[in-house]
Design an enzyme around this catalytic site. Sequence first.
Site, PDB file in Angstrom:
ATOM      1  N   GLY A  86       0.858  -1.174   0.000  1.00  0.00           N
ATOM      2  CA  GLY A  86       0.000   0.000   0.000  1.00  0.00           C
ATOM      3  C   GLY A  86       0.897   1.227   0.000  1.00  0.00           C
ATOM      4  O   GLY A  86       2.070   1.168  -0.380  1.00  0.00           O
ATOM      5  N   ARG A  87       0.364   2.344   0.460  1.00  0.00           N
ATOM      6  CA  ARG A  87       1.192   3.556   0.565  1.00  0.00           C
ATOM      7  C   ARG A  87       1.872   3.687   1.921  1.00  0.00           C
ATOM      8  O   ARG A  87       2.769   4.503   2.102  1.00  0.00           O
ATOM      9  CB  ARG A  87       0.364   4.796   0.259  1.00  0.00           C
ATOM     10  N   GLU A  90       5.800   4.027   2.351  1.00  0.00           N
ATOM     11  CA  GLU A  90       6.426   5.302   2.008  1.00  0.00           C
ATOM     12  C   GLU A  90       6.710   6.142   3.245  1.00  0.00           C
ATOM     13  O   GLU A  90       7.734   6.809   3.323  1.00  0.00           O
ATOM     14  CB  GLU A  90       5.512   6.121   1.078  1.00  0.00           C
ATOM     15  N   CYS A 116       4.459  -6.283  -2.207  1.00  0.00           N
ATOM     16  CA  CYS A 116       4.211  -5.123  -3.041  1.00  0.00           C
ATOM     17  C   CYS A 116       5.130  -3.951  -2.682  1.00  0.00           C
ATOM     18  O   CYS A 116       6.349  -4.063  -2.756  1.00  0.00           O
ATOM     19  CB  CYS A 116       2.733  -4.760  -2.909  1.00  0.00           C
ATOM     20  N   HIS A 117       4.554  -2.826  -2.269  1.00  0.00           N
ATOM     21  CA  HIS A 117       5.336  -1.643  -1.903  1.00  0.00           C
ATOM     22  C   HIS A 117       6.018  -1.785  -0.540  1.00  0.00           C
ATOM     23  O   HIS A 117       6.777  -0.906  -0.137  1.00  0.00           O
ATOM     24  CB  HIS A 117       4.439  -0.401  -1.895  1.00  0.00           C
ATOM     25  N   TYR A 137       6.128  -4.866  -6.333  1.00  0.00           N
ATOM     26  CA  TYR A 137       5.364  -4.228  -7.395  1.00  0.00           C
ATOM     27  C   TYR A 137       6.357  -3.609  -8.364  1.00  0.00           C
ATOM     28  O   TYR A 137       7.367  -3.034  -7.947  1.00  0.00           O
ATOM     29  CB  TYR A 137       4.424  -3.176  -6.804  1.00  0.00           C
TER      30      TYR A 137
END
Length: 189
Positions: A86-87, A90, A116-117, A137
């Site tokens: 997800g985000r 970050e 993923c992220h 990802y």
Amino acid sequence: MSEKKVLIVTGDAVEALEVYYPYFRCLEEGFEVDIAAPHQKKLNTVIHDFEDWETYTEKRGYMVESNLTFSDVNPGNYDALIIPGGRAPEHIRMNENLPGIVSHFFIAEKPIAVMCHGSLVLTTIADQVKGRKLTAYHACKPEVQSIGAEYMDEMNYVDHNLISGHAWPDLPAIMKEFVKQVNGSKVNT
């Protein structure tokens, strides 16, 4: 035999499926699971989907409760680690406590599932990840390569204790290997 303990590290904007699926799968297996985040609170999740756009779309998801802060975590108390995407990666990678937590699992060679992220979190511990192989990802490929890891263009990949996946559709294969490793089966190399 003591119960296995799994730590999930995340924050707001975590991909809903990448936190809920592993969480419930681990509970189903009988593991004790803690969700740690920068703050102990109800976290907002997001739903990323692959529609007719050139990238994923995002919608608001369910809430999920974090029961620990990163500063409360003693990684030595856990048998394995999950880093959803997800985000969230970050911003959580900027937390001063997270690199030490994640580094512990690499040094101790405990099972680590990264989705993923979630690979963005690994940019804070490049020394432990350098020379390893993982997938993520495809938009994260430059970050994976920048830390000296080899990006594997596959949906999921196992490099010893590091189990990585491209996105949420790969969760069945990721969690099958993760559960096997947590339960003490021979680690794939």
